[in-house]
Each structure stands twice: as C-alpha cells, then as structure tokens.
Write a protein that holds these residues in place. Structure first.
Motif, PDB file in Angstrom:
ATOM      1  N   MET A   1       0.849  -1.182   0.000  1.00 39.33           N
ATOM      2  CA  MET A   1       0.000   0.000   0.000  1.00 39.33           C
ATOM      3  C   MET A   1       0.881   1.227   0.000  1.00 39.33           C
ATOM      4  N   GLY A   2       0.440   2.241  -0.658  1.00 36.89           N
ATOM      5  CA  GLY A   2       1.200   3.468  -0.751  1.00 36.89           C
ATOM      6  C   GLY A   2       0.932   4.432   0.383  1.00 36.89           C
ATOM      7  N   VAL A   3       0.942   3.935   1.620  1.00 39.26           N
ATOM      8  CA  VAL A   3       0.802   4.772   2.812  1.00 39.26           C
ATOM      9  C   VAL A   3       1.749   4.243   3.885  1.00 39.26           C
ATOM     10  N   PRO A   4       2.156   5.102   4.836  1.00 39.62           N
ATOM     11  CA  PRO A   4       2.990   4.628   5.944  1.00 39.62           C
ATOM     12  C   PRO A   4       2.256   3.591   6.795  1.00 39.62           C
ATOM     13  N   ILE A   5       3.013   2.787   7.514  1.00 42.13           N
ATOM     14  CA  ILE A   5       2.430   1.709   8.319  1.00 42.13           C
ATOM     15  C   ILE A   5       1.412   2.238   9.329  1.00 42.13           C
ATOM     16  N   SER A   6       1.691   3.364   9.974  1.00 37.64           N
ATOM     17  CA  SER A   6       0.760   3.873  10.984  1.00 37.64           C
ATOM     18  C   SER A   6      -0.582   4.268  10.360  1.00 37.64           C
ATOM     19  N   THR A   7      -0.567   4.756   9.133  1.00 39.73           N
ATOM     20  CA  THR A   7      -1.813   5.125   8.451  1.00 39.73           C
ATOM     21  C   THR A   7      -2.639   3.883   8.135  1.00 39.73           C
ATOM     22  N   ALA A   8      -1.996   2.852   7.584  1.00 43.87           N
ATOM     23  CA  ALA A   8      -2.708   1.607   7.266  1.00 43.87           C
ATOM     24  C   ALA A   8      -3.249   0.957   8.535  1.00 43.87           C
ATOM     25  N   TYR A   9      -2.410   0.873   9.562  1.00 47.13           N
ATOM     26  CA  TYR A   9      -2.830   0.251  10.823  1.00 47.13           C
ATOM     27  C   TYR A   9      -3.988   1.033  11.452  1.00 47.13           C
ATOM     28  N   ASN A  10      -3.842   2.357  11.547  1.00 45.17           N
ATOM     29  CA  ASN A  10      -4.899   3.162  12.166  1.00 45.17           C
ATOM     30  C   ASN A  10      -6.235   2.962  11.466  1.00 45.17           C
ATOM     31  N   GLN A  11      -6.231   2.922  10.122  1.00 50.76           N
ATOM     32  CA  GLN A  11      -7.490   2.735   9.400  1.00 50.76           C
ATOM     33  C   GLN A  11      -8.081   1.361   9.684  1.00 50.76           C
ATOM     34  N   TRP A  12      -7.223   0.345   9.779  1.00 50.55           N
ATOM     35  CA  TRP A  12      -7.742  -0.999  10.045  1.00 50.55           C
ATOM     36  C   TRP A  12      -8.467  -1.060  11.378  1.00 50.55           C
ATOM     37  N   THR A  13      -8.065  -0.239  12.347  1.00 55.05           N
ATOM     38  CA  THR A  13      -8.704  -0.278  13.666  1.00 55.05           C
ATOM     39  C   THR A  13     -10.053   0.434  13.685  1.00 55.05           C
ATOM     40  N   GLN A  14     -10.453   1.014  12.575  1.00 51.31           N
ATOM     41  CA  GLN A  14     -11.744   1.703  12.477  1.00 51.31           C
ATOM     42  C   GLN A  14     -12.793   0.719  11.960  1.00 51.31           C
ATOM     43  N   PHE A  15     -13.148  -0.237  12.811  1.00 51.00           N
ATOM     44  CA  PHE A  15     -14.010  -1.354  12.420  1.00 51.00           C
ATOM     45  C   PHE A  15     -15.366  -0.901  11.881  1.00 51.00           C
ATOM     46  N   GLU A  16     -15.898   0.189  12.413  1.00 50.57           N
ATOM     47  CA  GLU A  16     -17.216   0.639  11.969  1.00 50.57           C
ATOM     48  C   GLU A  16     -17.186   1.172  10.533  1.00 50.57           C
ATOM     49  N   ASP A  17     -15.994   1.383   9.973  1.00 49.93           N
ATOM     50  CA  ASP A  17     -15.860   1.770   8.563  1.00 49.93           C
ATOM     51  C   ASP A  17     -15.839   0.553   7.628  1.00 49.93           C
ATOM     52  N   PHE A  18     -15.701  -0.653   8.152  1.00 52.73           N
ATOM     53  CA  PHE A  18     -15.585  -1.855   7.320  1.00 52.73           C
ATOM     54  C   PHE A  18     -16.724  -2.015   6.315  1.00 52.73           C
ATOM     55  N   PRO A  19     -17.985  -1.664   6.648  1.00 53.62           N
ATOM     56  CA  PRO A  19     -19.038  -1.827   5.638  1.00 53.62           C
ATOM     57  C   PRO A  19     -18.775  -1.041   4.349  1.00 53.62           C
ATOM     58  N   LYS A  20     -17.995   0.029   4.411  1.00 56.19           N
ATOM     59  CA  LYS A  20     -17.648   0.789   3.218  1.00 56.19           C
ATOM     60  C   LYS A  20     -16.644   0.033   2.357  1.00 56.19           C
ATOM     61  N   LEU A  21     -15.931  -0.903   2.962  1.00 61.00           N
ATOM     62  CA  LEU A  21     -14.791  -1.538   2.317  1.00 61.00           C
ATOM     63  C   LEU A  21     -14.976  -3.018   2.026  1.00 61.00           C
ATOM     64  N   MET A  22     -15.889  -3.663   2.700  1.00 56.36           N
ATOM     65  CA  MET A  22     -15.997  -5.117   2.623  1.00 56.36           C
ATOM     66  C   MET A  22     -17.369  -5.545   2.129  1.00 56.36           C
ATOM     67  N   ASP A  23     -17.358  -6.319   1.047  1.00 58.90           N
ATOM     68  CA  ASP A  23     -18.608  -6.862   0.517  1.00 58.90           C
ATOM     69  C   ASP A  23     -19.264  -7.752   1.554  1.00 58.90           C
ATOM     70  N   GLY A  24     -20.542  -7.595   1.701  1.00 64.35           N
ATOM     71  CA  GLY A  24     -21.298  -8.463   2.592  1.00 64.35           C
ATOM     72  C   GLY A  24     -21.347  -8.007   4.037  1.00 64.35           C
ATOM     73  N   VAL A  25     -20.521  -7.040   4.418  1.00 62.87           N
ATOM     74  CA  VAL A  25     -20.573  -6.508   5.786  1.00 62.87           C
ATOM     75  C   VAL A  25     -21.560  -5.349   5.771  1.00 62.87           C
ATOM     76  N   GLU A  26     -22.672  -5.533   6.476  1.00 66.98           N
ATOM     77  CA  GLU A  26     -23.706  -4.505   6.488  1.00 66.98           C
ATOM     78  C   GLU A  26     -23.509  -3.493   7.605  1.00 66.98           C
ATOM     79  N   GLU A  27     -23.061  -3.966   8.779  1.00 68.40           N
ATOM     80  CA  GLU A  27     -22.911  -3.065   9.923  1.00 68.40           C
ATOM     81  C   GLU A  27     -21.972  -3.692  10.944  1.00 68.40           C
ATOM     82  N   ILE A  28     -21.146  -2.850  11.549  1.00 68.56           N
ATOM     83  CA  ILE A  28     -20.330  -3.276  12.690  1.00 68.56           C
ATOM     84  C   ILE A  28     -20.509  -2.227  13.775  1.00 68.56           C
ATOM     85  N   THR A  29     -20.809  -2.695  14.978  1.00 72.45           N
ATOM     86  CA  THR A  29     -20.914  -1.825  16.134  1.00 72.45           C
ATOM     87  C   THR A  29     -19.807  -2.206  17.096  1.00 72.45           C
ATOM     88  N   GLN A  30     -18.935  -1.250  17.375  1.00 73.91           N
ATOM     89  CA  GLN A  30     -17.857  -1.502  18.333  1.00 73.91           C
ATOM     90  C   GLN A  30     -18.404  -1.225  19.724  1.00 73.91           C
TER      91      GLN A  30
END
Length: 140
Positions: A1-30
C-alpha cells in the motif's frame, strides 16, 4: 500500500468503517476496545455475530476470534513496513463454513476471492484518502 504503516494500521482499527470496504458486511458496532458486533449478508445469507480482539499491537498486528453466533472464525492481519511510505498488509483467516451453501462456496474458493477483494478495496480507500479516518493505538 502506498501509505505509511501507521496510516494503514490506524485505518484498520476503524471497524465501523468496514461496511464501506468489505462486501457483505452490512454493519459493525464496536461495543468496547475489544468487542464488535457484526451484521453480514453474504450470498443471500444474513448472519449476526460478535468478535473479540485477542491480540493487538500498534503498527504490527490485530488478531480476533468470534465469540457468539453460528460463525466460527479466527484471524489476524499483519502490517509490515516496506519503506517510510509503503506498507505490506497480510491477512490470515480460519473460517469453518456451516451449511451446504457455505461449504460449496468454500470449496470453490469464494472466501479467498472475497478476502482478496476486500483487501484491494481497503488499499484503494486508504491510498485515495492518504490519511486514516481515526485510529486506536492501544495494545491488547
């Protein structure tokens, strides 16, 4: 990925954003730092289940397991710096299909294709933004 490790990692920890990125994921509530409630609909099958983060080290990895529902899954995503502005993201998952449709789909490689597609969408999302939508830096 063309971003620094902290940027990629930080975004991955935003679980409630997963429905925007993952097919079949309708909702995540942390529900807290360790727990998430998922609603999915894959191949016409709706599921709800809970996950627990079992191991998390900033800029290195996040590991999880399901704790409820009829989905049996464990997984880990790892982050590896390539250089100051590029990151390798690797995912491992162990999924136990239930029911005939899931077993046939698993044998046909559907889960593997879906995970690869989700990672490509994650890559596109974070590279387009250039920054994360947030980030959790705690160690669990």
């Amino acid at each position: 990925m063309g971003v620094p490790i902290s940027t990629a990692y930080n975004q991955w920890t935003q679980f409630e954003d997963f429905p925007k990125l993952m097919d079949g994921v309708e909702e995540i509530t942390q529900t807290d730092d360790r727990h998430n409630h998922w609603k999915t609909k894959i191949a016409g099958v709706s599921r709800e289940f809970d996950t627990e983060i079992v191991d998390q080290v900033p800029d290195d990895h996040v590991a999880w397991r399901t704790t409820s529902g009829d989905v049996k899954q464990t997984g880990m995503v790892r982050f590896e710096p390539i250089d100051a502005t590029h990151t390798r993201v690797m995912m491992e998952m162990d999924f136990q299909p239930s029911g005939t449709a899931e077993k046939v789909g698993d044998m046909a490689g559907m889960l593997d294709r879906q995970v690869k597609g989700d990672l490509k969408r994650f890559k596109h999302f974070i590279e387009e933004r250039g920054t994360s939508t947030g980030g959790y830096r705690g160690t669990l």
